[in-house]
Design a protein around this motif. Structure first.
Motif, mmCIF file in Angstrom:
data_model
loop_
_atom_site.group_PDB
_atom_site.id
_atom_site.type_symbol
_atom_site.label_atom_id
_atom_site.label_comp_id
_atom_site.label_asym_id
_atom_site.label_seq_id
_atom_site.Cartn_x
_atom_site.Cartn_y
_atom_site.Cartn_z
ATOM 1 N N ARG A 100 34.459 31.870 -6.004
ATOM 2 C CA ARG A 100 35.326 32.787 -5.279
ATOM 3 C C ARG A 100 34.932 32.788 -3.821
ATOM 4 O O ARG A 100 33.821 33.053 -3.486
ATOM 5 N N GLU A 138 36.066 44.338 -5.491
ATOM 6 C CA GLU A 138 37.426 44.400 -6.030
ATOM 7 C C GLU A 138 37.491 43.957 -7.487
ATOM 8 O O GLU A 138 38.443 44.286 -8.209
ATOM 9 N N LEU A 139 36.449 43.224 -7.944
ATOM 10 C CA LEU A 139 36.434 42.787 -9.339
ATOM 11 C C LEU A 139 36.195 43.946 -10.305
ATOM 12 O O LEU A 139 36.399 43.796 -11.512
ATOM 13 N N VAL A 196 41.611 46.046 -14.210
ATOM 14 C CA VAL A 196 40.470 46.302 -15.087
ATOM 15 C C VAL A 196 40.603 47.708 -15.670
ATOM 16 O O VAL A 196 40.936 48.654 -14.965
ATOM 17 N N ALA A 215 31.117 41.603 -14.243
ATOM 18 C CA ALA A 215 32.176 41.829 -13.259
ATOM 19 C C ALA A 215 32.526 40.533 -12.544
ATOM 20 O O ALA A 215 33.698 40.249 -12.276
ATOM 21 N N ALA A 216 31.513 39.716 -12.229
ATOM 22 C CA ALA A 216 31.728 38.498 -11.449
ATOM 23 C C ALA A 216 32.059 37.284 -12.302
ATOM 24 O O ALA A 216 32.537 36.273 -11.782
ATOM 25 N N TYR A 221 30.023 37.975 -7.020
ATOM 26 C CA TYR A 221 30.452 39.361 -7.195
ATOM 27 C C TYR A 221 31.148 39.883 -5.939
ATOM 28 O O TYR A 221 30.708 39.650 -4.812
ATOM 29 N N ARG A 222 32.254 40.634 -6.142
ATOM 30 C CA ARG A 222 32.930 41.392 -5.097
ATOM 31 C C ARG A 222 33.366 42.732 -5.683
ATOM 32 O O ARG A 222 33.724 42.821 -6.862
ATOM 33 N N ARG A 245 33.667 34.488 -14.665
ATOM 34 C CA ARG A 245 35.035 34.006 -14.819
ATOM 35 C C ARG A 245 35.549 34.329 -16.218
ATOM 36 O O ARG A 245 34.967 33.907 -17.214
ATOM 37 N N ARG A 297 33.091 39.594 -20.183
ATOM 38 C CA ARG A 297 34.186 39.920 -19.259
ATOM 39 C C ARG A 297 35.529 39.796 -19.962
ATOM 40 O O ARG A 297 36.410 40.659 -19.804
ATOM 41 N N ASN A 312 41.576 42.044 -12.080
ATOM 42 C CA ASN A 312 41.285 40.847 -12.854
ATOM 43 C C ASN A 312 41.736 39.644 -12.040
ATOM 44 O O ASN A 312 42.907 39.522 -11.700
ATOM 45 N N SER A 313 40.801 38.774 -11.721
ATOM 46 C CA SER A 313 41.126 37.611 -10.891
ATOM 47 C C SER A 313 41.910 36.552 -11.642
ATOM 48 O O SER A 313 42.447 35.625 -11.043
#
Length: 810
Positions: A810, A406-407, A423, A722-723, A403-404, A725, A706, A411-412
């Motif tokens: 991540r 910015e998530l 998001v 949130a974290a 988790y970070r 994938r 997600r 969207n990573s």
């Protein structure tokens, strides 16, 4: 005025920059033993690890004798274990009929009291030269029948009075330890958890798990005050002066600091690893240093200990750093000299191999290796860290945590035209989501016969002959052979599937329920204490102004199939189909498919189709071999045909071009898998899903949520979604709009169990009306022999920790 205590800006910058550095070789820095959990998070516990039994929930440290008394309250038989801390091994074991949380010892006499949970009793143990000896019981109510459920305990200085928290009857009982007689009873809040007695013995504090408050009981007058704190208050600690009460709030990542003179919360200390993290840290145990300057907080779901410098009445408290622990820490303590930290890890250090289970031919006394007791706990012994060591441990905790902050906004895994970079921004191509929840299967049970996937054909129960539509959909769209549920059983499974989180209430109560040690199944809307603070996917959809409808999920059935059901959570009122039947194994999935298809076509024709539709198709759970009920293969075939019909109907509709369908099991408890007990089937179906695709990516239940959120413009509910994938690798910008043609069942749907079927007698004694009420290990054996013939030997699965390679990091 309340303050939120977090890492200082300077501290955050230092921590972020230190992530770029390699871990030093300094002693006691973890990192060489990094384990990937099925949920995609990592653990690398600091210190020495002592193996324990199933789900240690509480402990006491005896510094004078260098021992720990550990209470286990998992799915296995409850155990009180005495651990020699110097030699790192168990030296005494006391078996209990039942137990839950409460444990207190009189410091002068050494008398030990342990709560019996659903047994509605208190066990008494006296100390002698060889250890602890049973010394009777205090019985408060009829075992397992009265809704009392003994929990947290406190004891007077004289040892003559015991304070007993009753988790289900919403009361605290004051009990005479000699006679066992209840002297007084005080009403408290919903699902009270623990209690703390003031040093002058005039005040008792009770954390009310279910209503976000602490009851302050004035024992001399009988007056009771309620102090609001955060959601799911559980563990508490009083400072040495009796002026401040620290309360862990599991459901919003905080510890409330209550000033007892003013009855006000001075500050809420945020214990998550970042400032903006949504729920999911689950602070659930506290330890306070002798000088009152340091608070240790066990974050169960972040797998760490937060080290807090306390200054609530002056500058405000600050997080100094984090210590990585094992899986799901449930307890933390400091030695009297402050030199050693002790941590209970509820789920231990990995998902262990289970070569004996689930084995239908276990010998008497052999361990049952049901998923609920698969993860064994550990006790960590950790030298109190220097500043340098704590910095390194904090770095490692960051590396373990996907988790970070910015998530929450980015969207990573963006994909132009389908997945936005931001998001909260919806897909331009996919406007409708159908989310289908099924019951309790592993990957190998269903897809182990597909050669190109990582399957074990010897473990297949419901292969292509029984599930032709599942197989056709996996082959025509995408086969996911590295998908893992976040849950162990249906109790937490439906919460993970709907909320990307299972609260501490769920995690700490379901093991005993599934072992038939009291309580009722109340995990799907029946009890608000279960609810995550952010709610479920329908609550998140409502906040995002996304229309939604439930077909059977979190719905209570009417008495008869023709009677309407009712919503069990407020957000579903007016947003569910009252005539779509929820869990009921006597009701065919074909009728559920009929009802959904009819409603789907009506809503499409009226241009009222909700953007998110959640469907429960439960009959792959099966009803064992109960005579007169449908056979396991018939029920799974029914489930398969219903899925095929549903997908075909959607694919032939006008909204198919902008629809995605997600299909998963709520858990994987009912069977073997050669990779891990959490690996399970998952299907993703859409014109925008790659055809004939094999994906080895590590996905989880939270990955599905997600992905749904990113497509619909819904914000995450917890740290886990949130974290997670997102499943962008499955999608393509070149759609194939061809409709799916369902495959007729090749196995008869009307096959009935005969009176002489394997396990028929045992199945007759099982409860299939309630979710997961049947004993899983026995049911697994019966289902296996129903498919393979009476006496057939079920191959033992191998379940192990996951490799780190190839897993998203991540």
């Amino acid at each position: 005025m309340k303050r939120i205590a977090v890492l200082s800006i300077t501290g955050i910058c230092l921590l972020a920059s230190s992530l770029l550095l390699r871990i030093s070789a300094e002693e006691n820095v973890p990192g060489s033993q990094v384990t990937m959990l099925p949920n995609g998070w990592k653990i690398s516990p600091a210190g020495q690890q002592i193996p324990l039994d199933d789900f240690p929930i509480n402990f006491l440290i005896d510094s004078s004798e260098r021992t720990a008394i550990v209470l286990h309250s998992g799915h296995s038989e409850p155990v009180l274990a005495v651990i020699d801390l110097a030699r790192g091994r168990e030296i005494q074991r006391l078996r209990l009929r039942n137990a839950w949380l409460g444990m207190v010892r009189h410091p002068r006499t050494g008398m030990l009291y342990v709560s019996g949970g659903g047994e509605n009793n208190i066990y008494k143990f006296r100390k002698n030269r060889t250890g602890y000896v049973a010394d009777g019981e205090i019985v408060l109510a009829e075992p397992r029948k009265a809704d009392v459920f003994t929990a947290g305990l406190a004891i007077s200085k004289s040892g003559s009075v015991l304070y007993v928290v009753c988790n289900l009857s919403k009361e605290v009982r004051v009990v005479d330890t000699s006679s066992g007689r209840t002297l007084l009873t005080f009403p408290v809040g919903k699902n009270p958890y623990n209690c703390v007695l003031s040093s002058d013995e005039q005040t008792l504090f009770v954390s009310n798990w279910g209503d976000g408050s602490v009851s302050m009981i004035h024992l001399l007058t009988g007056e009771i005050e309620k102090i609001p704190v955060g959601p799911h208050p559980n563990d508490m600690k009083l400072d040495r002066d009796g002026k401040l009460l620290f309360v862990a709030n599991a459901n919003n990542n905080t510890v409330s600091v209550v000033h007892l003179g003013t009855r006000r919360v001075l500050e809420n200390i945020r214990t998550s690893i970042t400032e903006k993290a949504p729920e999911g840290s689950t602070p659930n145990a506290l330890a306070l240093s002798a000088d009152g300057r340091t608070l240790l907080v066990a974050n169960a779901d972040n797998n760490d200990i937060a080290v807090v410098h306390l200054a609530p009445e002056t500058k405000g408290s600050l997080i100094r750093g984090f210590i990585p622990t094992g899986w799901y820490p449930t307890g933390v303590a400091l030695s009297e000299d402050g030199a050693t930290i002790y941590v209970l890890n509820g789920k231990g250090s990995r998902s262990f191999p289970n070569p004996q289970g689930p084995n239908p031919y276990q010998k008497p006394g052999e361990e049952r290796q049901f998923i609920g007791s698969l993860m064994k706990g550990t006790l960590s012994i950790i030298p109190y860290p220097t500043d340098a060591v704590l910095r390194n441990w904090t770095d490692q905790t960051f590396r373990n945590t996907p988790y970070r902050d910015e998530l929450l906004r980015l969207n990573s895994e963006t994909m132009a035209g389908i997945f936005s970079q931001f998001v909260g921004s919806e897909s331009r191509k996919i406007k409708h989501i159908i989310y289908i929840i099924k019951e309790n299967r592993t990957y190998d049970q269903v897809f182990g016969d597909i050669p190109r996937g990582n399957g074990d054909s010897s473990l297949v129960l419901f292969g292509e002959a029984i599930t032709p539509n599942h197989h056709a959909l996996a082959k025509e769209f995408a086969l996911l052979d590295n998908f893992f549920v976040d849950s162990e059983v249906s109790a937490d499974g439906h919460n993970w599937s709907m909320g990307a989180y299972a609260t501490d209430y769920v995690e700490k109560t379901w093991p005993g329920l599934y072992a038939d040690r009291g309580r009722k199944y109340d995990y799907e809307g029946e009890n608000s204490t279960v609810f995550p603070e952010s709610g479920y996917i329908w609550d998140a959809a409502k906040r995002a102004h996304v229309t939604y409808r439930s077909y059977g999920e979190f719905i209570q059935n009417g008495p008869k199939p023709t009677d309407p059901g009712k919503a069990l959570v407020p957000a579903l009122e007016g947003n569910f189909d009252p005539y779509f039947r929820s869990f009921d194994l006597e009701y065919p999935d074909q009728k559920r498919a009929d009802r959904f298809i009819s409603e789907f076509r009506r809503l499409v024709s009226e241009d009222k189709l909700p953007r998110l539709q959640i469907i429960r198709l439960p009959n792959d759970h099966t009803a064992g071999t109960r005579p007169g009920s449908h056979t396991p293969r018939a029920l799974v075939a029914d489930n398969d045909l219903a899925l095929g019909r549903l997908v075909e109907a959607v694919s032939k509709s006008s909204v198919w071009k902008k629809t995605a369908i997600f299909v998963l099991e709520d858990d994987a408890q009912n069977g073997p898998d050669h990779v891990d007990a959490h690996r399970s089937p998952c299907l993703v179906i859409s014109p925008y899903v790659k055809r004939h695709f094999l994906d080895h990516t590590h996905y989880t239940t939270s990955s599905v949520l997600r992905t749904i959120e990113l497509l619909l413009g819904i914000h995450p509910m917890s740290q886990y979604d949130a974290a997670a994938r997102p499943m962008t690798n499955l999608f393509t910008t070149e759609p194939d709009f061809a409709a799916y043609r369902g495959i007729p069942n090749g196995y008869p749907l009307d096959e009935i169990n005969k009176p002489d079927a394997p396990g028929a007698k045992e199945s007759m004694q099982m409860n299939f009306e309630d979710i997961d009420a049947a004993p899983d290990d026995l049911l697994n054996r019966i289902i296996w022999q129903s498919v393979h013939g009476k006496g057939a030997q079920m191959p033992p699965p191998v379940r192990s920790a996951l490799p780190l390679r190839g897993v998203h990091d991540r």
